[in-house]
Design a protein around this motif. Structure first.
Motif, PDB file in Angstrom:
ATOM      1  N   ARG A  57       0.601  -1.263   0.161  1.00 45.11           N
ATOM      2  CA  ARG A  57      -0.086   0.142   0.267  1.00 45.11           C
ATOM      3  C   ARG A  57       0.860   1.427   0.023  1.00 45.11           C
ATOM      4  NH1 ARG A  57      -3.890  -1.608   3.958  1.00 45.11           N
ATOM      5  NH2 ARG A  57      -2.458  -3.412   4.639  1.00 45.11           N
ATOM      6  N   GLU A  89       2.031   2.211  -3.526  1.00 43.13           N
ATOM      7  CA  GLU A  89       1.223   2.493  -4.508  1.00 43.13           C
ATOM      8  C   GLU A  89       0.665   3.946  -4.358  1.00 43.13           C
ATOM      9  OE1 GLU A  89      -0.289   0.636  -6.816  1.00 43.13           O
ATOM     10  OE2 GLU A  89       0.934  -1.202  -5.925  1.00 43.13           O
ATOM     11  N   GLU A  90       0.863   4.382  -3.033  1.00 42.47           N
ATOM     12  CA  GLU A  90       0.395   5.778  -2.767  1.00 42.47           C
ATOM     13  C   GLU A  90       1.626   6.631  -2.716  1.00 42.47           C
ATOM     14  OE1 GLU A  90      -2.801   6.607   0.151  1.00 42.47           O
ATOM     15  OE2 GLU A  90      -2.590   4.681   0.791  1.00 42.47           O
ATOM     16  N   THR A  91       2.734   6.209  -2.741  1.00 39.08           N
ATOM     17  CA  THR A  91       4.112   7.059  -2.842  1.00 39.08           C
ATOM     18  C   THR A  91       4.469   7.425  -4.226  1.00 39.08           C
ATOM     19  OG1 THR A  91       4.901   5.998  -0.729  1.00 39.08           O
ATOM     20  CG2 THR A  91       6.425   7.232  -2.227  1.00 39.08           C
ATOM     21  N   ILE A 125      -0.131   9.569   3.531  1.00 35.71           N
ATOM     22  CA  ILE A 125      -0.725   8.727   2.918  1.00 35.71           C
ATOM     23  C   ILE A 125      -0.861   7.501   3.668  1.00 35.71           C
ATOM     24  CG2 ILE A 125      -0.162   9.504   0.595  1.00 35.71           C
ATOM     25  CD1 ILE A 125       2.204   7.369   1.084  1.00 35.71           C
ATOM     26  N   ALA A 126      -1.473   6.046   3.217  1.00 38.52           N
ATOM     27  CA  ALA A 126      -1.629   4.950   4.199  1.00 38.52           C
ATOM     28  C   ALA A 126      -2.000   5.333   5.522  1.00 38.52           C
ATOM     29  CB  ALA A 126      -0.295   4.232   3.802  1.00 38.52           C
ATOM     30  N   LYS A 127      -3.014   6.329   5.657  1.00 38.59           N
ATOM     31  CA  LYS A 127      -3.293   6.529   6.764  1.00 38.59           C
ATOM     32  C   LYS A 127      -4.165   5.373   7.651  1.00 38.59           C
ATOM     33  CE  LYS A 127      -3.853  11.441   6.153  1.00 38.59           C
ATOM     34  NZ  LYS A 127      -4.661  12.507   6.117  1.00 38.59           N
ATOM     35  N   ASP A 129      -7.633   0.154   9.876  1.00 36.77           N
ATOM     36  CA  ASP A 129      -8.036   1.347   8.926  1.00 36.77           C
ATOM     37  C   ASP A 129      -9.591   1.300   9.152  1.00 36.77           C
ATOM     38  OD1 ASP A 129      -8.327   2.978   6.746  1.00 36.77           O
ATOM     39  OD2 ASP A 129      -7.779   1.355   5.183  1.00 36.77           O
ATOM     40  N   SER A 186       0.518   7.611   9.735  1.00 38.37           N
ATOM     41  CA  SER A 186       0.398   7.924   8.026  1.00 38.37           C
ATOM     42  C   SER A 186       1.980   7.795   7.743  1.00 38.37           C
ATOM     43  CB  SER A 186       0.142   9.532   7.981  1.00 38.37           C
ATOM     44  OG  SER A 186       0.762  10.145   8.761  1.00 38.37           O
ATOM     45  N   SER A 187       2.235   7.940   6.418  1.00 35.40           N
ATOM     46  CA  SER A 187       3.556   7.465   6.053  1.00 35.40           C
ATOM     47  C   SER A 187       4.301   8.534   6.163  1.00 35.40           C
ATOM     48  CB  SER A 187       3.531   6.734   4.663  1.00 35.40           C
ATOM     49  OG  SER A 187       2.872   5.649   4.448  1.00 35.40           O
ATOM     50  N   LYS A 192      -1.486  17.891  -3.466  1.00 33.11           N
ATOM     51  CA  LYS A 192      -2.742  16.827  -3.238  1.00 33.11           C
ATOM     52  C   LYS A 192      -3.481  17.034  -2.339  1.00 33.11           C
ATOM     53  CE  LYS A 192      -3.087  11.794  -2.513  1.00 33.11           C
ATOM     54  NZ  LYS A 192      -2.258  10.979  -1.323  1.00 33.11           N
TER      55      LYS A 192
END
Ligand code: PRT
Ligand code: MG
Length: 214
Positions: free
Chosen positions: A12, A15-17, A92-94, A160, A180-181, A211
């Motif tokens: 995950r 994907e979000e990074t 991201i990835a919260k 999540d 989060s990341s 974003k």
């Protein structure tokens, strides 16, 4: 030319990074879901991505195998952050780091509870803060299974949607931290190779802000 290694995990976070790095002008030239390569070159000769286990990212950056890493705050808290600086929240990835268990569990009862988790340090710190005696059992995954077979009374894990807990008859009981990341940077590399790293961080910060406001 000194090369900047960026440590990333598949899944995950990857994907979000990717869109954030793309907005900062850096794109991997290979796809880790199909390639078995662990070093992915990028469109920039001075930047490459290292594919590592999520929980190994802080270790790679701490010891200089990578100068930059992308890592969940949960993993970072558990590692302790030695030798690292944490200049940027990627939002991201919260998720949330939670204590969970059966709904009727008495957290402040007399009984010494058993807690299964892969976050041993965070768990020890959290229960110590509340002056509760617990026994911690280290697991590497599928924490939600442990209470079902009486391995433990509680788990500490990231949550999540809560669907995994619910599917196993468990509920979140106590909030430990919002997750989060984060971007982490090797403390020494930030001094010796400051200019390219700072430039990259600035671009990423702009990408995150754009974003956020989109
Ligand atoms: O698999 P590996 O051991 O290599 O590493 P990992 O499992 O830590 O990696 P990965 O890719 O699964 O997670 C990377 C990071 O994503 C974590 O460190 C968190 O910062 C972040 N993140 C965000 C999550 C979740 N959301 C999440 N929901 N990590 C894990 N989960 C799992 C959780 O452990 C539980 O099993 O998903 C399940 C719960 O999801 P819900 O939606 O049912 O609540
Ligand atoms: Mg996983």
């Amino acid at each position: 030319m000194s090369v900047i290694n960026i440590a990333l995990s598949k899944g995950r976070i990857y994907e979000e990074t990717l869109p954030l790095f793309a907005a900062a002008g850096i794109e991997p030239q290979d796809d880790p879901s199909t390639s078995r390569k662990l070093i992915l070159p990028s469109n920039r000769p001075d930047v490459q991505f290292l594919i590592v286990r999520a929980s190994d990212v802080p270790t790679y950056v701490q010891h200089g195998g990578a100068q930059i890493g992308v890592v969940g705050k949960d993993v970072l808290m558990e590692h302790g952050g030695e030798g690292l600086v944490e200049p940027l929240d990627l939002h991201i990835a919260k998720c949330r780091l939670m204590v969970a268990g059966y709904p009727d569990t008495q957290l402040d009862g007399q009984q010494r509870l058993r807690v299964a988790t892969k976050y041993v340090n965070c768990t020890r710190e959290h229960f110590a803060k509340h002056a509760r005696q617990v026994e911690i059992i280290k697991l590497y995954g599928s924490m939600e299974l442990a209470p079902l077979v009486s391995l433990c009374d509680l788990i500490v894990d990231v949550v999540d949607s809560g669907a995994t807990l619910a599917a196993n008859g468990l509920v979140p009981l106590e909030h430990i931290a919002d997750i989060s990341s984060r971007i982490v940077v090797n403390r020494a590399a930030l001094k010796t190779n400051n200019q390219p790293i700072s430039e990259l961080l600035q671009k990423l910060e702009i990408a995150v802000k754009e974003k956020q406001s989109a």
